[in-house]
Write an enzyme that holds these catalytic residues in place. Structure first.
Site, short mmCIF file in Angstrom:
data_model
loop_
_atom_site.label_atom_id
_atom_site.label_comp_id
_atom_site.label_asym_id
_atom_site.label_seq_id
_atom_site.Cartn_x
_atom_site.Cartn_y
_atom_site.Cartn_z
N ASP A 1 -18.71 142.93 44.31
CA ASP A 1 -17.85 142.92 45.48
C ASP A 1 -18.74 143.28 46.66
O ASP A 1 -19.15 144.42 46.82
CB ASP A 1 -16.73 143.95 45.27
CG ASP A 1 -15.94 144.22 46.55
OD1 ASP A 1 -16.36 143.76 47.64
OD2 ASP A 1 -14.91 144.91 46.45
N CYS B 1 -7.37 151.91 50.41
CA CYS B 1 -7.26 151.01 49.25
C CYS B 1 -8.19 151.45 48.13
O CYS B 1 -8.78 150.61 47.43
CB CYS B 1 -7.55 149.56 49.64
SG CYS B 1 -6.43 148.91 50.85
N GLN C 1 -18.53 145.16 51.63
CA GLN C 1 -19.21 146.12 52.50
C GLN C 1 -20.72 145.97 52.44
O GLN C 1 -21.43 146.55 53.26
CB GLN C 1 -18.83 147.56 52.11
CG GLN C 1 -17.35 147.87 52.18
CD GLN C 1 -16.82 147.91 53.61
OE1 GLN C 1 -17.56 148.13 54.56
NE2 GLN C 1 -15.52 147.67 53.76
N LYS D 1 -15.53 141.17 58.15
CA LYS D 1 -16.22 142.47 58.17
C LYS D 1 -17.65 142.35 58.68
O LYS D 1 -18.41 143.31 58.68
CB LYS D 1 -16.22 143.08 56.77
CG LYS D 1 -14.82 143.51 56.33
CD LYS D 1 -14.85 144.17 54.97
CE LYS D 1 -13.49 144.25 54.33
NZ LYS D 1 -12.66 145.32 54.86
N HIS E 1 -12.50 149.17 45.48
CA HIS E 1 -11.37 148.83 46.36
C HIS E 1 -10.28 148.19 45.50
O HIS E 1 -10.58 147.55 44.49
CB HIS E 1 -11.90 147.82 47.38
CG HIS E 1 -10.95 147.46 48.48
ND1 HIS E 1 -9.92 146.56 48.31
CD2 HIS E 1 -10.88 147.85 49.77
CE1 HIS E 1 -9.27 146.43 49.45
NE2 HIS E 1 -9.82 147.19 50.35
C1 LIG Z 1 -15.24 147.14 49.18
C2 LIG Z 1 -14.17 146.17 49.55
N1 LIG Z 1 -13.79 145.24 48.68
C3 LIG Z 1 -12.85 144.33 48.97
C4 LIG Z 1 -12.22 144.31 50.19
C5 LIG Z 1 -11.20 143.27 50.46
O1 LIG Z 1 -11.62 142.40 51.45
P1 LIG Z 1 -10.60 141.38 52.11
O2 LIG Z 1 -9.41 142.19 52.50
O3 LIG Z 1 -11.35 140.84 53.27
O4 LIG Z 1 -10.27 140.35 51.08
C6 LIG Z 1 -12.58 145.28 51.14
C7 LIG Z 1 -11.93 145.37 52.46
O5 LIG Z 1 -10.76 145.32 52.71
C8 LIG Z 1 -13.57 146.22 50.81
O6 LIG Z 1 -13.94 147.14 51.69
#
Ligand SMILES: Cc1ncc(COP(=O)(O)O)c(C=O)c1O
Lengths: 422, 151
Positions: free
Chosen positions: A214, A380, A217, A240, A136
């Site tokens: 990370d 993203c 998910q 999430k 992401h």
């Molecule tokens: C795999 C992954 N990493 C990072 C993020 C970023 O999370 P957040 O926007 O809650 O900081 C997301 C979701 O937006 C994600 O799906």
């Protein structure tokens, strides 16, 4: 009272009852464009159960005060709720010690914290940061910024046609200059569950790099055991996993947290402030400058309670059952391409697809008019899109309250897309 | 407010331009070329222009994206050929008005096939798709203006 089967057979995990859970979520009880809402954008954010909404309200109505600052009763209660939530969130990812959990705004914030607080002190010109093409943007751009400031080089684990890491190259990608390896536990764009159990020991054996996962998910879905995984840091987001927005957590190994300089300065994170310098509070408060998102933390704690009552093993099993059904039904659609691993066991509740006849935006608009919320775009994850030579996909993503009927509604609304564009 | 209707969005004329875009391709003798992306969704176009005696002599585009963005560019290029450069600004304004729901603009015959896009105004998240072409066009004319004042 729960009774254990005494026949010597393993106790069967009861499958979760999605129809019943659904009633806990006020936002799901509505019509959109004249149809009952089918919410299939859970990889972006999940809906919130009454238990979480109530916990946040109750906090504001009854306990609200600044934490760790007052002697008075409300401050004591607020602090207790806030720290109690930290313990719940720690338990959710298998962390033995709640003080290894730093509150953040979310995954993005946690990764930026590491890039700034650890990265700027330890990464030099010519050093390497290893990422994967699946990441992401929030696990790419903070490292790009760090690389730009330090002169470090970014390298990538590539993915194959099914969205799985190509690990043959791993020995070549790791060397004594590798300072950071930051990888997703589960991909948000394709739904691949990545083989971190296999990869982390290999990284450890070859480098002394900082290993970051990370978990945006992964945490909502998998039974995570941060100690068993053997990583240094695990970042995830409350929103999430049925929690509020604006709150998340970064778990870190204690020795790593203690060796790291603070991220931001301010109240709450100090021990002693003098005219020219100050000393830091203990971990984790050292990383929590300013008045924190107390209600958010309490809400995330309530989300953990809720998900525990659902049963954490049931979550993955249910999502994979839905994905199996969805793949089966979707593959009948003419001109469909489905991305991600072929094996359902290696997938989360995400199904990314394109149709030959219609662009993902058009798909999303048309299914939305039938009450079905899906995501269209690059999610993203532009490196993933580039890998497959597409600018966008349509993505349906499931969570605990989705049902087979939701999949049916998705499929029938996709037939409406084909009627218009066929 | 009444529910927006899908058939007002996906008019046959739009689908027809999407399937058979006009002026799609590249030209060798363009004077200005603009690349425009919609970063949030990934739609993109490349627009090329040639201007002679204050009129748009030729225009071509390539790109990829949703039916709305690609049909809108196709319709726009169809209207542009032979138009005085000075008229383009008011055309763009008129189209923007149409995207904001102005019913007079939606009936303006000068807008040609673009009138079929009037229904997009009922789908606010899709308006930026429809505007991609005109955004590129205005950027192209600005570049052209800059280079002619420099020389
Ligand atoms: C795999 C992954 N990493 C990072 C993020 C970023 O999370 P957040 O926007 O809650 O900081 C997301 C979701 O937006 C994600 O799906």
């Amino acid at each position: 009272m729960a009774t254990r089967a005494d026949s010597g057979h393993p106790v069967q995990t009861p499958a979760l009852d999605a129809h019943a859970l659904r009633r806990d979520f006020p936002a799901l009880q509505q019509e959109v464009h004249g149809h009952p809402l089918v919410y299939l954008d859970n990889a972006a954010t999940t809906q919130k159960p009454v238990a979480v909404l109530d916990a946040v309200q109750r906090y504001y109505r009854e306990d609200n005060a600044n934490v760790h600052r007052g002697i008075h009763e409300l401050s004591r209660r607020a602090t207790e709720a806030y720290e109690g939530a930290r313990a719940k969130v720690a338990r959710w990812i298998g962390a033995a010690d709640p003080s290894e959990v730093v509150w953040t705004r979310g995954t993005t914030d946690g990764i930026n914290l590491l890039a700034a607080a650890w990265g700027l002190d330890h990464v030099k010109e010519g050093d390497e940061i290893l990422l994967s093409v699946l990441e992401h943007h929030s696990n790419l751009v903070p490292w790009h910024l760090l690389a730009r400031r330090t002169g470090a080089r970014i390298r990538y684990i590539e993915i194959d046609d099914q969205g799985e890491w190509i690990l043959d190259d791993l020995p070549e990608l790791l060397n004594e200059r590798t300072r950071i390896v930051s990888l997703s536990h589960v991909s948000n764009s394709l739904g691949s569950i990545n083989p971190v159990e296999q990869v982390v020991p290999e990284i450890r054996a070859r480098t002394d790099a900082l290993i970051v996962l990370d978990g945006a998910q992964g945490a909502p879905l998998l039974p995570v055991d941060v100690h068993g995984l053997g990583v240094d840091f695990y970042a995830f987001s409350g929103h999430k996993m049925c929690g509020p927005t604006g709150i998340g957590a970064l778990w870190g190994r204690r020795d790593r947290l203690e060796a790291m300089e603070p991220y931001q300065g301010g109240g709450e994170m100090i021990s002693l402030v003098e005219r020219d310098a100050s000393t830091w509070a203990e971990v984790p408060h050292k990383f929590e400058a300013g008045t924190p998102n107390m209600a958010g933390a309490v809400g995330m704690g309530a989300a953990v309670d809720y998900l525990e009552s659902v049963g954490r093993d049931a979550i993955l099993a249910w999502e994979q059952a839905l994905v199996r059904y969805a793949l089966d039904r979707l593959s009948d659609l003419p001109g469909i391409t489905i991305y991600g691993p072929r094996a359902v066991e290696r997938r989360s509740g995400v199904v990314s697809f394109t149709l030959e006849a219609a662009h993902p935006h058009d798909i999303s608009t048309i299914v939305d008019m039938h009450g079905v919320a899906i995501r269209a775009g690059h999610h993203c994850a532009q490196l993933v899109m580039q890998r497959y030579g597409t600018a966008a996909t349509a993505r349906a993503s499931f969570y605990i309250y989705n049902t087979r009927e939701d999949v049916d509604r998705l499929v029938s609304s996709l037939h409406e897309v084909l009627k218009i564009f066929g | 407010m009444q529910e927006p209707q899908l058939n007002s969005l996906y008019q046959q004329l739009i689908l027809e331009h999407y399937r058979n875009p006009r002026n799609k391709g590249e030209m060798d003798d363009s004077q200005v070329e603009v690349h425009m992306r919609n970063p949030s969704c990934g739609d993109e176009i490349k627009l090329q222009l040639r201007v002679e005696h204050g009129r748009i002599a030729d225009v071509r585009f390539t790109g990829q994206g949703c039916s709305i963005s690609q049909a809108a560019v196709s319709m726009m290029t169809q209207l542009l050929k032979g138009k005085p450069v000075d008229d383009v600004g008011s055309m763009a304004d008129r189209f923007t008005e149409m995207m904001h729901g102005d019913e007079e603009a939606a009936k303006d015959r000068r807008m040609g096939d673009l009138r079929a896009l009037a229904g997009v105004s009922r789908f606010p998240v899709r308006v930026k798709c429809a505007l991609l072409g005109f955004d590129a066009l205005q950027e192209a004319l600005r570049k052209l203006g800059d280079s002619s004042t420099e020389n």
